[in-house]
Design an enzyme around this catalytic site. Structure first.
Site, PDB file in Angstrom:
ATOM      1  CG  HIS A 220      -3.547  -1.311  -2.290  1.00 52.59           C
ATOM      2  ND1 HIS A 220      -3.959  -0.010  -2.119  1.00 52.59           N
ATOM      3  CD2 HIS A 220      -3.418  -1.838  -1.042  1.00 52.59           C
ATOM      4  CE1 HIS A 220      -4.074   0.238  -0.832  1.00 52.59           C
ATOM      5  NE2 HIS A 220      -3.758  -0.859  -0.165  1.00 52.59           N
TER       6      HIS A 220
ATOM      7  CD  GLU B  65      -5.354   2.255  -4.863  1.00 49.85           C
ATOM      8  OE1 GLU B  65      -5.615   3.471  -4.919  1.00 49.85           O
ATOM      9  OE2 GLU B  65      -4.498   1.786  -4.086  1.00 49.85           O
TER      10      GLU B  65
ATOM     11  CB  SER C 284      -0.919   0.022   1.236  1.00 49.01           C
ATOM     12  OG  SER C 284      -0.140   0.006   2.423  1.00 49.01           O
TER      13      SER C 284
ATOM     14  CG  ASN D  87      -3.393   5.276   1.049  1.00 47.30           C
ATOM     15  OD1 ASN D  87      -4.317   5.593   1.790  1.00 47.30           O
ATOM     16  ND2 ASN D  87      -2.881   4.055   1.047  1.00 47.30           N
TER      17      ASN D  87
END
Length: 533
Positions: free
Chosen positions: A144, A156, A123, A194
């Site tokens: 991910h 992802e 991540s 993120n």
């Protein structure tokens, strides 16, 4: 390559919570699944753990007994890396350490076939770097998953610098075949979610650090006015302050200390004090452990009832807040309308830095001109928060996702506004069925600055071809449960308004944090000139 055939074997390395979740997803998609962990005995224990998860699905009626039996028959532990030789795909979910992942994949590459697809669930690390030590780096991609993997739909799919497009396509199609919603992105710090989500926390922390409002009130405004499912302070407590701060710091460092991603000193102090959130019983809020006592006890600031004005004057176009005109009329308030007065155009931007090289008053260069306002009977104006400065007696009100359905509105009186005007503004919004939170006058308040930054980072990612518009919006809706994708949100409230907010914030805080990205500026300029971008 396309999606893996269901008859092929999938291996998952790392038998923790995430590894078990990924194994369950692949297993229920019909694959034979091998679970491996470097710690002796942990793989066998993980197989039992997955079996327990399947037992619970049967008990809830989500899996029939025949499917349960078949799935358990396809699941097995792998005590050594050599046991993975026949796998068509290996997904790694071990500790977030680059050296450890590189060594693991080198060991895996030595035993699997050259056409075996390799995927890392990292991540925070660079997919490119993880693949850097491989003989065939093109077959490694990022995959991910979000925790808990069996429940959350988003995956992802990250293309490293050396990733073969066929490998990326295979990972994407396989995730889709497993019932997930995959989004593609390039190997950028934080990937999509993120990277783009940082302002949701960062702007709330900044408003708190300036003592404009307490955490409970900031959370309530972002939920009840901004439409977010959860406030940032409660969400940070749920994630864990240490985890959330580490992700922020990792993205900031990966972007070479770009001010747009600067971590918060207030959060750092919370981590240093050991107040990590729900898992320690206290973070931004106190938590009582035990049955029925998991929710934080905190209340937002809510203004006392006030009398509504009998009439108001709406001058000009309220832009993203124009729905308020109908809402006031429906509440029985007489709405008198008039055009924006030309003589007010100069100085209406009230922008810090005006006259000394700052941006022009109407917003961005070639901007939309003076924004509309609601004039109260006492003469004080209510204006949509846009971050502008000035010495006028003005009350700003925050941006809402939908003013009709919003149940709370934030207002911020400037220094020259008297208490009677604040009461008038409070009563006006209460008459429309809204709770009112009065916060200190900070540029662009709470929701407006947060949404503007989310939109800005999304347009920046789009311009740099990190992902497609659809995948950016899908990632933020499914990955962090935003009510709208940020690009869609930006189109709804206009690139010109977003750019104006950021220009004004940049004038207040000239660090580069709020400088609009070139793509947002281009779209705002194009829209202001009547060009479809």
């Amino acid at each position: 390559m396309t999606a893996l055939d269901r008859s092929s074997t999938v291996a998952v390395v790392g038998a923790g919570t995430m590894g078990q979740g990924i194994a369950q997803v692949a297993l229920l998609a019909g694959h034979r699944v091998l679970l491996h962990d470097a710690v002796p005995g942990r793989a066998a224990a993980a197989v039992d753990g997955v079996g327990g998860r399947l037992d619970r699905l049967v008990a809830k009626g989500r899996l029939n007994p025949a499917e349960h039996k078949e799935a358990l028959g396809r699941l097995a532990p792998a005590e050594g890396v050599a046991d993975l030789a026949g796998a068509a795909m290996v997904v790694e979910a071990v500790v977030e350490d680059l050296g450890a992942k590189q060594r693991l994949f080198a060991d895996i590459e030595a035993v699997v076939a050259d056409d075996c697809l390799l995927a890392t669930n990292t991540s925070s690390l660079s997919v490119t770097a993880v693949a850097g030590a491989l003989r065939l780096p093109g077959r490694l991609v990022g995959l991910h998953f979000f925790n808990p993997a069996p429940l959350l739909p988003l995956v992802e799919v990250v293309a490293g610098a050396a990733s073969d497009p066929a490998a990326v396509a295979a990972a994407h199609d396989t995730a889709a075949a497993w019932g997930k919603t995959p989004v593609r992105c390039t190997d950028t710090p934080g990937f999509l979610v993120n990277r783009i989500a940082r302002p949701f926390y960062a702007e709330a922390l900044r408003v708190y650090e300036e003592r404009a409002a307490d955490p409970a009130t900031i959370d309530a405004l972002l939920r009840e006015c901004g439409g977010f499912a959860m406030g940032p302070f409660a969400l940070m407590d749920l994630i864990g302050q240490d985890v959330n701060e580490a992700v922020t710091r990792s993205v900031w460092e990966a972007f070479l200390h770009d001010p747009k991603f600067t971590p918060s000193l207030a959060q750092r102090r919370l981590v240093e004090s050991g107040r990590l959130g729900r898992k320690t019983g206290r973070g931004w809020f106190p938590y009582q452990h035990g049955p029925g006592q998991g929710e934080p006890a905190h209340e937002p600031h809510t203004a006392e009832p006030a009398a509504a004005p009998r009439w108001v004057v709406v001058r000009g176009d309220l832009g993203p807040a124009r729905t308020l005109v109908a809402l006031m009329a429906e509440a029985g308030i007489e709405v008198r309308t008039e055009e924006a007065r030309p003589q007010e155009a100069d100085g209406r931007g009230g922008r810090a830095g005006e006259g000394d090289g700052g941006a022009p008053a109407g917003g961005v260069s070639g901007g939309p001109g003076p924004r509309g306002e609601i004039v109260l009977p006492g003469g004080v104006s209510l204006r949509l928060a846009d971050g502008s400065a000035g010495g006028e007696p003005v009350i700003a009100f925050d941006l809402a996702l939908d003013y009709r359905t919003a149940t709370r509105i934030g207002i911020a009186p400037s220094a020259r506004v008297h208490a009677a005007a604040v009461a008038e503004a409070t009563g006006l919004f209460q008459a429309m069925g809204k709770r009112v939170s009065v916060v200190r006058d900070v540029p662009a308040m709470v929701v407006a600055r947060t949404v503007a930054m989310l939109v800005d980072l999304s347009f920046d990612a789009l311009a740099k071809e990190v992902a497609s518009p659809h995948d950016i919006d899908t990632a933020m809706r499914l990955g962090v449960n935003y009510p709208l994708g940020p690009l869609e949100w930006g189109e709804l409230i206009s690139a010109s308004y977003v750019c104006e907010v950021l220009d004004n914030l940049h004038a207040w805080y000239p660090t580069g944090r709020y400088a609009p990205c070139p793509e947002l500026r281009r779209r705002a300029d194009a829209a202001d000139c009547g060009v479809i971008s």
